[in-house]
Design a protein around this motif. Sequence first.
Motif, PDB file in Angstrom:
ATOM      1  N   ALA A  25       0.817  -1.220   0.000  1.00  0.00           N
ATOM      2  CA  ALA A  25       0.000   0.000   0.000  1.00  0.00           C
ATOM      3  C   ALA A  25       0.849   1.267   0.000  1.00  0.00           C
ATOM      4  CB  ALA A  25      -0.919  -0.011   1.224  1.00  0.00           C
ATOM      5  N   SER A  26       0.294   2.302  -0.600  1.00  0.00           N
ATOM      6  CA  SER A  26       0.983   3.591  -0.687  1.00  0.00           C
ATOM      7  C   SER A  26       1.379   4.117   0.695  1.00  0.00           C
ATOM      8  CB  SER A  26       0.065   4.605  -1.374  1.00  0.00           C
ATOM      9  OG  SER A  26       0.698   5.854  -1.444  1.00  0.00           O
ATOM     10  N   GLY A  27       2.596   4.644   0.774  1.00  0.00           N
ATOM     11  CA  GLY A  27       3.076   5.265   2.009  1.00  0.00           C
ATOM     12  C   GLY A  27       3.738   4.293   2.958  1.00  0.00           C
TER      13      GLY A  27
ATOM     14  N   SER B  98       1.671   4.283  -9.428  1.00  0.00           N
ATOM     15  CA  SER B  98       2.036   5.573  -8.853  1.00  0.00           C
ATOM     16  C   SER B  98       0.792   6.190  -8.228  1.00  0.00           C
ATOM     17  CB  SER B  98       2.600   6.471  -9.959  1.00  0.00           C
ATOM     18  OG  SER B  98       3.104   7.644  -9.392  1.00  0.00           O
ATOM     19  N   ASN B  99       0.926   6.623  -6.963  1.00  0.00           N
ATOM     20  CA  ASN B  99      -0.192   7.225  -6.235  1.00  0.00           C
ATOM     21  C   ASN B  99      -0.048   8.749  -6.334  1.00  0.00           C
ATOM     22  OD1 ASN B  99      -1.122   8.514  -3.535  1.00  0.00           O
ATOM     23  ND2 ASN B  99      -2.088   6.516  -3.411  1.00  0.00           N
ATOM     24  N   ILE B 100      -1.131   9.440  -6.702  1.00  0.00           N
ATOM     25  CA  ILE B 100      -1.022  10.899  -6.872  1.00  0.00           C
ATOM     26  C   ILE B 100      -1.985  11.652  -5.954  1.00  0.00           C
ATOM     27  CG2 ILE B 100      -0.174  10.801  -9.256  1.00  0.00           C
ATOM     28  CD1 ILE B 100      -3.027  11.554 -10.187  1.00  0.00           C
TER      29      ILE B 100
ATOM     30  N   VAL C 271      -9.086   4.605  -8.473  1.00  0.00           N
ATOM     31  CA  VAL C 271      -9.397   5.703  -7.556  1.00  0.00           C
ATOM     32  C   VAL C 271      -9.495   5.148  -6.131  1.00  0.00           C
ATOM     33  CG1 VAL C 271     -11.028   7.536  -6.990  1.00  0.00           C
ATOM     34  CG2 VAL C 271     -10.540   7.002  -9.390  1.00  0.00           C
ATOM     35  N   LYS C 272      -8.721   5.766  -5.232  1.00  0.00           N
ATOM     36  CA  LYS C 272      -8.644   5.280  -3.845  1.00  0.00           C
ATOM     37  C   LYS C 272      -9.613   6.058  -2.962  1.00  0.00           C
ATOM     38  CE  LYS C 272      -5.376   4.299  -0.154  1.00  0.00           C
ATOM     39  NZ  LYS C 272      -3.955   4.164   0.170  1.00  0.00           N
ATOM     40  N   LEU C 273     -10.577   5.348  -2.416  1.00  0.00           N
ATOM     41  CA  LEU C 273     -11.658   6.009  -1.693  1.00  0.00           C
ATOM     42  C   LEU C 273     -11.343   6.236  -0.213  1.00  0.00           C
ATOM     43  CD1 LEU C 273     -14.774   4.142  -3.155  1.00  0.00           C
ATOM     44  CD2 LEU C 273     -13.514   6.076  -4.107  1.00  0.00           C
TER      45      LEU C 273
ATOM     46  N   SER D 213      -4.766   3.471  10.881  1.00  0.00           N
ATOM     47  CA  SER D 213      -4.573   2.312   9.998  1.00  0.00           C
ATOM     48  C   SER D 213      -4.257   1.110  10.875  1.00  0.00           C
ATOM     49  CB  SER D 213      -3.420   2.586   9.032  1.00  0.00           C
ATOM     50  OG  SER D 213      -2.215   2.760   9.764  1.00  0.00           O
ATOM     51  N   GLY D 214      -4.073  -0.051  10.251  1.00  0.00           N
ATOM     52  CA  GLY D 214      -3.705  -1.257  10.998  1.00  0.00           C
ATOM     53  C   GLY D 214      -4.914  -2.119  11.332  1.00  0.00           C
ATOM     54  N   PRO D 215      -4.659  -3.270  12.023  1.00  0.00           N
ATOM     55  CA  PRO D 215      -5.731  -4.237  12.289  1.00  0.00           C
ATOM     56  C   PRO D 215      -7.000  -3.623  12.903  1.00  0.00           C
ATOM     57  CG  PRO D 215      -3.626  -5.184  12.879  1.00  0.00           C
ATOM     58  CD  PRO D 215      -3.349  -3.764  12.478  1.00  0.00           C
TER      59      PRO D 215
ATOM     60  N   GLY E 159      -6.865  -2.344   4.322  1.00  0.00           N
ATOM     61  CA  GLY E 159      -7.234  -1.951   5.676  1.00  0.00           C
ATOM     62  C   GLY E 159      -6.970  -3.035   6.700  1.00  0.00           C
ATOM     63  N   GLY E 160      -5.839  -2.914   7.388  1.00  0.00           N
ATOM     64  CA  GLY E 160      -5.558  -3.775   8.538  1.00  0.00           C
ATOM     65  C   GLY E 160      -5.234  -5.215   8.221  1.00  0.00           C
ATOM     66  N   ILE E 161      -4.871  -5.519   6.984  1.00  0.00           N
ATOM     67  CA  ILE E 161      -4.569  -6.920   6.650  1.00  0.00           C
ATOM     68  C   ILE E 161      -3.217  -7.300   7.262  1.00  0.00           C
ATOM     69  CG2 ILE E 161      -4.100  -8.544   4.764  1.00  0.00           C
ATOM     70  CD1 ILE E 161      -6.107  -6.862   3.074  1.00  0.00           C
TER      71      ILE E 161
ATOM     72  N   GLY F  65      -0.508  -2.724   4.109  1.00  0.00           N
ATOM     73  CA  GLY F  65       0.046  -1.438   4.539  1.00  0.00           C
ATOM     74  C   GLY F  65       0.830  -1.526   5.832  1.00  0.00           C
ATOM     75  N   THR F  66       0.208  -1.077   6.912  1.00  0.00           N
ATOM     76  CA  THR F  66       0.880  -0.914   8.207  1.00  0.00           C
ATOM     77  C   THR F  66       1.651  -2.146   8.676  1.00  0.00           C
ATOM     78  OG1 THR F  66      -0.795   0.704   8.810  1.00  0.00           O
ATOM     79  CG2 THR F  66       0.425  -0.271  10.628  1.00  0.00           C
ATOM     80  N   ILE F  67       1.133  -3.346   8.407  1.00  0.00           N
ATOM     81  CA  ILE F  67       1.802  -4.546   8.935  1.00  0.00           C
ATOM     82  C   ILE F  67       3.223  -4.685   8.390  1.00  0.00           C
ATOM     83  CG2 ILE F  67       0.955  -6.252   7.250  1.00  0.00           C
ATOM     84  CD1 ILE F  67       1.221  -6.680  11.066  1.00  0.00           C
TER      85      ILE F  67
HETATM   86  C1  LIG Z   1       2.701   6.032   7.283  1.00  0.00           C
HETATM   87  C2  LIG Z   1       1.594   5.959   6.258  1.00  0.00           C
HETATM   88  C3  LIG Z   1       1.662   6.742   5.106  1.00  0.00           C
HETATM   89  C4  LIG Z   1       0.633   6.669   4.145  1.00  0.00           C
HETATM   90  N1  LIG Z   1       0.738   7.442   3.000  1.00  0.00           N
HETATM   91  C5  LIG Z   1      -0.235   7.337   2.050  1.00  0.00           C
HETATM   92  C6  LIG Z   1      -0.133   8.063   0.814  1.00  0.00           C
HETATM   93  O1  LIG Z   1       0.846   8.780   0.552  1.00  0.00           O
HETATM   94  N2  LIG Z   1      -1.157   7.960  -0.095  1.00  0.00           N
HETATM   95  C7  LIG Z   1      -2.251   7.157   0.147  1.00  0.00           C
HETATM   96  O2  LIG Z   1      -3.145   7.075  -0.711  1.00  0.00           O
HETATM   97  N3  LIG Z   1      -2.356   6.434   1.286  1.00  0.00           N
HETATM   98  C8  LIG Z   1      -1.387   6.494   2.231  1.00  0.00           C
HETATM   99  N4  LIG Z   1      -1.491   5.746   3.381  1.00  0.00           N
HETATM  100  C9  LIG Z   1      -2.675   4.864   3.584  1.00  0.00           C
HETATM  101  C10 LIG Z   1      -2.351   3.401   3.257  1.00  0.00           C
HETATM  102  O3  LIG Z   1      -1.958   3.248   1.913  1.00  0.00           O
HETATM  103  C11 LIG Z   1      -3.587   2.498   3.547  1.00  0.00           C
HETATM  104  O4  LIG Z   1      -4.678   2.907   2.747  1.00  0.00           O
HETATM  105  C12 LIG Z   1      -4.002   2.540   5.008  1.00  0.00           C
HETATM  106  O5  LIG Z   1      -2.877   2.600   5.862  1.00  0.00           O
HETATM  107  C13 LIG Z   1      -4.870   1.338   5.415  1.00  0.00           C
HETATM  108  O6  LIG Z   1      -4.192   0.121   5.226  1.00  0.00           O
HETATM  109  P1  LIG Z   1      -3.375  -0.634   6.414  1.00  0.00           P
HETATM  110  O7  LIG Z   1      -4.312  -0.697   7.600  1.00  0.00           O
HETATM  111  O8  LIG Z   1      -3.034  -1.984   5.869  1.00  0.00           O
HETATM  112  O9  LIG Z   1      -2.186   0.196   6.708  1.00  0.00           O
HETATM  113  C14 LIG Z   1      -0.479   5.802   4.354  1.00  0.00           C
HETATM  114  C15 LIG Z   1      -0.528   5.013   5.527  1.00  0.00           C
HETATM  115  C16 LIG Z   1       0.488   5.061   6.466  1.00  0.00           C
HETATM  116  C17 LIG Z   1       0.397   4.190   7.703  1.00  0.00           C
END
Ligand SMILES: Cc1cc2nc3c(=O)[nH]c(=O)nc-3n(C[C@H](O)[C@H](O)[C@H](O)COP(=O)(O)O)c2cc1C
Length: 305
Positions: free
Chosen positions: A24-26, A102-104, A168-170, A220-222, A247-249, A269-271
């Motif tokens: 996931a992005s970020g 690429s995430n914009i 598109v990311k909601l 974010s996270g579990p 989301g939280g996987i 993502g977070t994991i």
């Molecule tokens: C540190 C961090 C930075 C993030 N940066 C972005 C970002 O730049 N663009 C975006 O669309 N989502 C961003 N996210 C959101 C994640 O891509 C994801 O949608 C969200 O964390 C939920 O998933 P997760 O619970 O598995 O982390 C970010 C999340 C975290 C934790």
Amino acid sequence: MSHPRPDLSVAIGPLRLRNPILLASGTCGYGRELADLVDIGALGGIVLKGISLKPRPGNPPPRIVETPSGLLNAIGLENVGIDTFIERKLPSLREIDTCIVSNILGESVEEYGELARILDMAGGVHAIEVNISCPNVKAGGFAFGTDPAAAAEVTLAVKESTCLPVIVKLSPNVTDITAIARAVEKAGADALSLVNTLFGMAIDIRRRRPALANVFGGLSGPAIRPVALRMVWQTVRAVGIPVIGIGGIRTAGDAIEFLMAGARAVQIGTISLVNPRASTEIISGIESFMREEGFSRITDMRIDR
Ligand SMILES: Cc1cc2nc3c(=O)[nH]c(=O)nc-3n(C[C@H](O)[C@H](O)[C@H](O)COP(=O)(O)O)c2cc1C
């Protein structure tokens, strides 16, 4: 009894992924940051840190706080800006054999269109993910993703500026996510990804002040998984385009829940910040589950109702 090797490949519009697992992005930088820890070539794809037209310094610290089973972040979309991204980050990404998304992010509809146009010409990315959880600065600061008309306007501007597939990311910070999903589908999105972080906050009780300098952050996270899963279930049943669950996987079982809800793929993502190899472990876990249960394709796992 174990069954023959299942086919983990999935199609997201015109994109073909070797398996349904993306980062996931970020949470994976610009791709290279995790290269020593994860076999990126084994993944279905990676979604890069959000990019804006100009570099952004992000918010002041503290900007990350741990919460029970979750993480609150207020990074503030810090990034190097599109020019530096293309010059310094994109060239090495071309050597990675996986789907690069690429995430914009933009502050106006025009900025989103411009970013898509630049990426389209640059080459080297396979799809664009549009983060619509950003404030519409020209229209008073509400997030594009909380209004169906604004979300559709951004989608249209991006679609008109690129031939690349548009995801598109909601945002989950809405009353009815299906209203936004339908508007974005109608505007031409090739796929949807959901969810972004949930709006939240924490207080440092010893200092008697909000724990994040920005006061609010994204959870974010579990902790958010049941909410994300519910929204994916609803969205899959409201639109005809593919949905990517986020989301939280944390485990293969968590990912399979989203795939059973009807997600075509999922993002981790977070994991990854806790266990950088979680994504590849999840791929093996899904394969084992499919063998054990006799599923030959990812889409066979979907619950039809
Ligand atoms: C540190 C961090 C930075 C993030 N940066 C972005 C970002 O730049 N663009 C975006 O669309 N989502 C961003 N996210 C959101 C994640 O891509 C994801 O949608 C969200 O964390 C939920 O998933 P997760 O619970 O598995 O982390 C970010 C999340 C975290 C934790």
